[in-house]
Enzyme design. Structure first.
Site, PDB file in Angstrom:
ATOM      1  N   GLY A  75       0.854  -1.186   0.000  1.00 12.91           N
ATOM      2  CA  GLY A  75       0.000   0.000   0.000  1.00 12.91           C
ATOM      3  C   GLY A  75       0.885   1.230   0.000  1.00 12.91           C
ATOM      4  O   GLY A  75       2.034   1.175   0.466  1.00 12.91           O
ATOM      5  N   CYS A  84       5.636   0.417   7.371  1.00 10.35           N
ATOM      6  CA  CYS A  84       5.365   1.529   6.466  1.00 10.35           C
ATOM      7  C   CYS A  84       6.609   1.786   5.621  1.00 10.35           C
ATOM      8  O   CYS A  84       7.718   1.797   6.159  1.00 10.35           O
ATOM      9  CB  CYS A  84       5.023   2.774   7.299  1.00 10.35           C
ATOM     10  N   LEU A  85       6.434   1.975   4.331  1.00  8.87           N
ATOM     11  CA  LEU A  85       7.590   2.227   3.463  1.00  8.87           C
ATOM     12  C   LEU A  85       8.282   3.542   3.810  1.00  8.87           C
ATOM     13  O   LEU A  85       9.441   3.737   3.458  1.00  8.87           O
ATOM     14  CB  LEU A  85       7.165   2.226   1.989  1.00  8.87           C
ATOM     15  N   HIS A 131      -4.474   1.852   7.175  1.00  5.77           N
ATOM     16  CA  HIS A 131      -3.137   2.437   7.337  1.00  5.77           C
ATOM     17  C   HIS A 131      -2.937   3.571   6.322  1.00  5.77           C
ATOM     18  O   HIS A 131      -2.455   4.656   6.669  1.00  5.77           O
ATOM     19  CB  HIS A 131      -2.072   1.348   7.144  1.00  5.77           C
ATOM     20  N   GLU A 132      -3.321   3.330   5.080  1.00  7.32           N
ATOM     21  CA  GLU A 132      -3.133   4.351   4.027  1.00  7.32           C
ATOM     22  C   GLU A 132      -4.054   5.552   4.248  1.00  7.32           C
ATOM     23  O   GLU A 132      -3.663   6.692   3.998  1.00  7.32           O
ATOM     24  CB  GLU A 132      -3.349   3.737   2.634  1.00  7.32           C
ATOM     25  N   HIS A 169      -2.564   8.073   6.456  1.00  6.69           N
ATOM     26  CA  HIS A 169      -1.604   8.970   5.793  1.00  6.69           C
ATOM     27  C   HIS A 169      -2.299  10.205   5.226  1.00  6.69           C
ATOM     28  O   HIS A 169      -1.748  11.299   5.244  1.00  6.69           O
ATOM     29  CB  HIS A 169      -0.898   8.244   4.641  1.00  6.69           C
ATOM     30  N   GLN A 211       3.437  10.069   0.602  1.00  4.26           N
ATOM     31  CA  GLN A 211       4.701   9.334   0.688  1.00  4.26           C
ATOM     32  C   GLN A 211       5.570   9.562  -0.549  1.00  4.26           C
ATOM     33  O   GLN A 211       6.767   9.262  -0.531  1.00  4.26           O
ATOM     34  CB  GLN A 211       4.436   7.840   0.892  1.00  4.26           C
TER      35      GLN A 211
HETATM   36 ZN    ZN Z   1       2.575   3.998   5.549  1.00  5.23          ZN
END
Ligand code: ZN
Length: 202
Positions: A78, A126-127, A168-169, A172, A83
């Protein structure tokens, strides 16, 4: 977010393997990648509330393309627009079913129902916070309204891991990163991990 510790830091040479399912996503299959560097926590660009997309043009398709590519080259499941440095309500997730990945792009997503009578627990990552994972529970099922990249309104119900990633996304888009609520001491340790992971080219 990422499910495993493997972050391959992919190159544009493997674009063809990573990408896409342009047709499934509803975007132009002739797009080329744009260079958009990943934004890492605690960059303040991850703390802003994002804005709705108002015009569904090629720029939106390009952002979706870049998000899916960035997600897949890093083995994520995701990714949200902030990001990659864009403050827009755009997320992509890798839906997992029947042992396969199915990318989904959600523009201006709005949650219309949550079933929190059951929860789903997994290691959250998380990336933008590479190298750190923490067990967390989130509601098992979420129904969300959104637009696809060509501006058509859709509704989808996601469950278990897919719902977890979606939530989660969505965080953001509200400027929330999953490590924000932790103590300063713990955040300091996480920051060291992030720095170390990035130093080794991940
Ligand atoms: Zn994330």
């Amino acid at each position: 977010m990422s499910q495993t510790n493997v972050i391959t830091g992919g190159t544009l040479e493997n674009t063809q393997q990573c990408f896409p399912s342009a047709a499934a996503l509803g975007i132009d299959s002739n797009l080329e990648p744009t260079h958009r560097p990943m934004v890492y926590w605690p960059d303040s660009r991850l703390s802003n509330k994002c804005e709705d997309v108002t015009i569904f043009d090629e720029e939106v398709e390009q952002l979706v393309y870049d998000l899916v590519l960035a997600m897949r080259t890093r083995d994520g499941i995701g990714l949200a627009a902030p990001q990659l440095g864009r403050q827009l309500n755009v997320i992509v997730i890798e839906q997992l079913w029947e042992g396969k990945n199915h990318p989904l792009a959600l523009i201006n997503p709005v949650v219309i129902d949550v079933d929190d009578s059951i929860s789903f627990t997994t290691n959250e990552g998380c990336l933008s916070v590479p190298g750190y994972y923490e067990e967390r529970s989130r509601p098992y099922s979420v129904v969300v309204e959104y637009y696809n990249p060509t501006g058509n309104e859709k509704v989808i119900e996601l469950q278990n891991m897919n719902a977890f990633v979606l939530q989660h996304e969505l965080d953001h888009l509200y400027g929330k990163v999953f490590v924000d609520g932790l103590s300063k001491l713990k955040q300091g340790r996480i920051l060291n991990k992030v720095k170390k992971t990035r130093k080794f080219g991940k």
